[in-house]
Write a protein that holds these residues in place. Structure first.
Motif, PDB file in Angstrom:
ATOM      1  N   UNK A 188      -6.182  -1.196  -4.215  1.00 37.04           N
ATOM      2  CA  UNK A 188      -5.872  -0.868  -5.601  1.00 37.04           C
ATOM      3  C   UNK A 188      -5.988   0.622  -5.836  1.00 37.04           C
ATOM      4  N   UNK A 189      -5.804   1.016  -7.096  1.00 38.21           N
ATOM      5  CA  UNK A 189      -5.924   2.419  -7.478  1.00 38.21           C
ATOM      6  C   UNK A 189      -6.856   2.474  -8.680  1.00 38.21           C
ATOM      7  N   UNK A 190      -7.891   3.305  -8.576  1.00 36.45           N
ATOM      8  CA  UNK A 190      -8.931   3.311  -9.592  1.00 36.45           C
ATOM      9  C   UNK A 190      -9.205   4.725 -10.075  1.00 36.45           C
ATOM     10  N   UNK A 191      -9.896   4.809 -11.200  1.00 31.62           N
ATOM     11  CA  UNK A 191     -10.327   6.095 -11.723  1.00 31.62           C
ATOM     12  C   UNK A 191      -9.247   6.816 -12.488  1.00 31.62           C
ATOM     13  N   UNK A 192      -9.599   7.953 -13.094  1.00 30.31           N
ATOM     14  CA  UNK A 192      -8.649   8.689 -13.933  1.00 30.31           C
ATOM     15  C   UNK A 192      -7.432   9.183 -13.168  1.00 30.31           C
ATOM     16  N   UNK A 193      -7.587   9.424 -11.853  1.00 30.87           N
ATOM     17  CA  UNK A 193      -6.469   9.902 -11.038  1.00 30.87           C
ATOM     18  C   UNK A 193      -5.796   8.787 -10.256  1.00 30.87           C
TER      19      UNK A 193
ATOM     20  N   UNK B  32       0.833  -1.205   0.000  1.00 31.06           N
ATOM     21  CA  UNK B  32       0.000   0.000   0.000  1.00 31.06           C
ATOM     22  C   UNK B  32       0.866   1.252   0.000  1.00 31.06           C
ATOM     23  N   UNK B  33       1.792   1.333   0.946  1.00 30.99           N
ATOM     24  CA  UNK B  33       2.573   2.564   1.102  1.00 30.99           C
ATOM     25  C   UNK B  33       3.507   2.813  -0.078  1.00 30.99           C
ATOM     26  N   UNK B  34       3.889   1.759  -0.786  1.00 26.92           N
ATOM     27  CA  UNK B  34       4.753   1.957  -1.955  1.00 26.92           C
ATOM     28  C   UNK B  34       4.012   2.619  -3.104  1.00 26.92           C
ATOM     29  N   UNK B  35       2.673   2.594  -3.040  1.00 31.30           N
ATOM     30  CA  UNK B  35       1.862   3.177  -4.116  1.00 31.30           C
ATOM     31  C   UNK B  35       1.116   4.436  -3.686  1.00 31.30           C
ATOM     32  N   UNK B  36       1.385   4.904  -2.485  1.00 32.33           N
ATOM     33  CA  UNK B  36       0.745   6.117  -1.970  1.00 32.33           C
ATOM     34  C   UNK B  36       1.822   7.166  -1.742  1.00 32.33           C
ATOM     35  N   UNK B  37       1.677   8.304  -2.396  1.00 37.38           N
ATOM     36  CA  UNK B  37       2.663   9.372  -2.290  1.00 37.38           C
ATOM     37  C   UNK B  37       2.034  10.612  -1.654  1.00 37.38           C
ATOM     38  N   UNK B  38       2.841  11.446  -0.998  1.00 42.02           N
ATOM     39  CA  UNK B  38       2.293  12.677  -0.408  1.00 42.02           C
ATOM     40  C   UNK B  38       1.608  13.547  -1.458  1.00 42.02           C
ATOM     41  N   UNK B  39       0.539  14.195  -1.051  1.00 46.38           N
ATOM     42  CA  UNK B  39      -0.184  15.090  -1.942  1.00 46.38           C
ATOM     43  C   UNK B  39       0.665  16.307  -2.284  1.00 46.38           C
ATOM     44  N   UNK B  40       0.386  16.909  -3.449  1.00 47.96           N
ATOM     45  CA  UNK B  40       1.121  18.094  -3.880  1.00 47.96           C
ATOM     46  C   UNK B  40       0.861  19.253  -2.920  1.00 47.96           C
ATOM     47  N   UNK B  41       1.903  20.023  -2.641  1.00 46.31           N
ATOM     48  CA  UNK B  41       1.782  21.160  -1.726  1.00 46.31           C
ATOM     49  C   UNK B  41       1.010  22.297  -2.380  1.00 46.31           C
ATOM     50  N   UNK B  42       0.276  23.036  -1.558  1.00 45.98           N
ATOM     51  CA  UNK B  42      -0.469  24.201  -2.027  1.00 45.98           C
ATOM     52  C   UNK B  42      -0.324  25.334  -1.017  1.00 45.98           C
ATOM     53  N   UNK B  43      -0.626  26.562  -1.454  1.00 51.93           N
ATOM     54  CA  UNK B  43      -0.613  27.728  -0.578  1.00 51.93           C
ATOM     55  C   UNK B  43      -2.024  27.948  -0.045  1.00 51.93           C
ATOM     56  N   UNK B  44      -2.159  28.035   1.280  1.00 53.35           N
ATOM     57  CA  UNK B  44      -3.472  28.200   1.887  1.00 53.35           C
ATOM     58  C   UNK B  44      -3.476  29.360   2.871  1.00 53.35           C
ATOM     59  N   UNK B  45      -4.654  29.979   3.024  1.00 53.59           N
ATOM     60  CA  UNK B  45      -4.847  30.940   4.097  1.00 53.59           C
ATOM     61  C   UNK B  45      -4.695  30.219   5.434  1.00 53.59           C
ATOM     62  N   UNK B  46      -4.340  30.976   6.471  1.00 54.39           N
ATOM     63  CA  UNK B  46      -3.994  30.350   7.742  1.00 54.39           C
ATOM     64  C   UNK B  46      -5.075  29.414   8.269  1.00 54.39           C
TER      65      UNK B  46
END
Length: 449
Positions: A332-337, A25-39
């Motif tokens: 598993x991993x499904x869908x377009x993403x 599982x963990x080999x196929x799960x990566x951290x989400x992309x970073x974004x800029x957010x209000x506090x």
């Protein structure tokens, strides 16, 4: 655009270990992309940058008390019998910009948080004075002001004050260039307070993962609704949603879905748009109505042809694990993403234990948060465990006493015993090679919330 259908494979041709399944599982799960957010939008998220201080905190010397700003020499001999008598030259309130200069024999009335006026070296609390204008002790300082600037009158000080007393020095909290928060920090209320205090209104973080939770079973009825023959209340979707939120995710509870392939398939497809992870419970065994496998095998069928066709394919594998409870698992991993989907067994304890072992680490990995895994400690088993299945790693509910280092089993091994789970704060791990645990033996304990 051609459509790739989901492929479901069956990993049941061999028995997977708990560690192998987790690693897969963990080999196929990566951290989400970073974004800029209000506090406030960043609450619960993980920083991806070191935040350094651009402006000192506090940004100027200020008073920590209501009182008078004075020179040390003017009050160093003050006593109750022989108070120092000082001329009050003005008021200094929080936010004041035009400050009076304190000279010999003078004092400026000052409020908490107000900047220290030039010439002043210390603060005399109002309780150490007669309150000003030569009257008795005062608690409401503003009542003694004789003009808009607060000038006029005198104050009697009956205790000495040392240099810098009751003064919050510039940069006393954090100085310019100092590290305020390190990358990897989870932002709670105190961290957001610090960011705001040093002037940051946005921050770069990894967003909290969005987890969609649904449970399958035509026998499921929502809590609050009456039960019919053969029906039970749906607890899994509530337990797993709460567990996902406790892990740091934004969780959406879809609730119970009937044992109908088309309904389940359509529900999962609809939920992919708002999911970073999909978690199902039930329907992963070998029963005639275990529909999760069948639904995932046809999840792309309704997107066959045309300009708007989507790639909703993917790969889901169902496995048998050498563990109890929770032998049947799917991932598993499904869908377009290629959204991760973790299919958990339907018994309440099996589902929860599986979440703690597999889903929670996946959520923490997506967040970029540490630690990924629950804390594991060694403890002395306070009661004997008479039987554990050979070749399977057993996870029993227990209560752990940090003071004594002992753990006590709670309830039995049954995967339906929700009440026992509700009174447990840990999982007792019995290794695959052990078929029993003697009282007084040491065991690994997975600490829960």
């Amino acid at each position: 655009m051609s459509t790739r259908r989901s492929r479901v494979s069956d990993g049941a041709d061999r028995l997977w270990s708990v560690s192998e399944h987790l690693e897969s599982i963990l080999s196929q799960v990566k951290p989400l992309e970073a974004i800029e957010l209000q506090l406030l939008d960043a609450q619960g998220c993980v920083l991806v940058e070191d935040v350094t201080v651009q402006a000192a905190l506090p940004p100027f010397d200020n008073s920590s008390m209501d009182g008078y700003a004075v020179r040390v020499a003017d009050v160093e001999a003050a006593t109750a019998e022989h108070p120092a008598v000082l001329e009050v030259i003005g008021d200094v309130a929080a936010g004041s910009g035009d400050l009076p200069e304190v000279g010999p024999g003078q004092a400026a009335r000052i409020m908490t948080g107000a900047p220290i006026p030039p010439g002043a070296e210390t603060i005399v609390p109002v309780e150490w004075t007669d309150g000003g204008t030569g009257g008795g002790p005062a608690t409401e300082m503003a009542a003694h002001s004789t003009d808009p600037a607060g000038a006029g009158g005198e104050v009697r000080v009956h205790r000495p004050a040392r240099a810098g007393q009751f003064v919050r020095a510039r940069g006393d909290d954090v100085a310019v260039g100092e590290l305020a928060l390190a990358a990897g920090t989870v932002l709670g209320a105190p961290q957001i307070a610090l960011l705001a205090a040093i002037g940051r209104d946005t921050v770069r973080v990894r967003p909290r993962p969005r987890v969609v939770v649904l449970s399958t079973g035509s026998e499921l009825v929502a809590p609050g609704q009456p039960l019919g023959p053969g029906q039970i209340h749906d607890s899994n979707s509530y337990a797993l949603t709460a567990a996902a939120r406790a892990a740091g995710a934004i969780a959406y509870r879809v609730g119970g879905v009937a044992d109908e392939v088309e309904t389940l398939r359509a529900t999962i497809e609809d939920q992919l748009i708002r999911a970073d992870v999909v978690v199902t419970s039930g329907g992963v065994s070998v029963g005639a109505y275990d529909v999760v496998k069948e639904a995932l095998s046809s999840i792309g069928d309704s997107f066959e042809e045309g300009e708007d066709a989507q790639d909703v394919g993917g790969h889901v594998e169902f496995r048998k694990l050498a563990m109890q409870p929770g032998k049947p698992q799917g991932f598993g991993r499904i869908g377009p993403d290629r959204t991760p989907l973790l299919a958990l067994p339907g018994n309440p304890v099996s589902a929860y234990v599986s979440f703690e072992l597999f889903v929670r680490p996946a959520i923490r990995t997506l967040m970029g948060a540490q630690p990924v895994h629950r804390e594991v400690v060694r403890a002395v088993c306070d009661e004997a465990i008479d039987r554990s299945p050979e070749g399977r790693r057993q996870f029993l509910r227990g209560r752990y006493d940090r003071r004594t280092g002992k753990v006590t089993p709670v309830g039995g091994a049954g995967s339906h015993l929700v009440a026992a789970l509700a009174h447990a704060d840990c999982l007792i791990v019995v290794p695959e090679a052990d078929t029993s645990v003697a009282r007084g033996a040491e065991v690994d304990v997975v600490l829960l919330d």
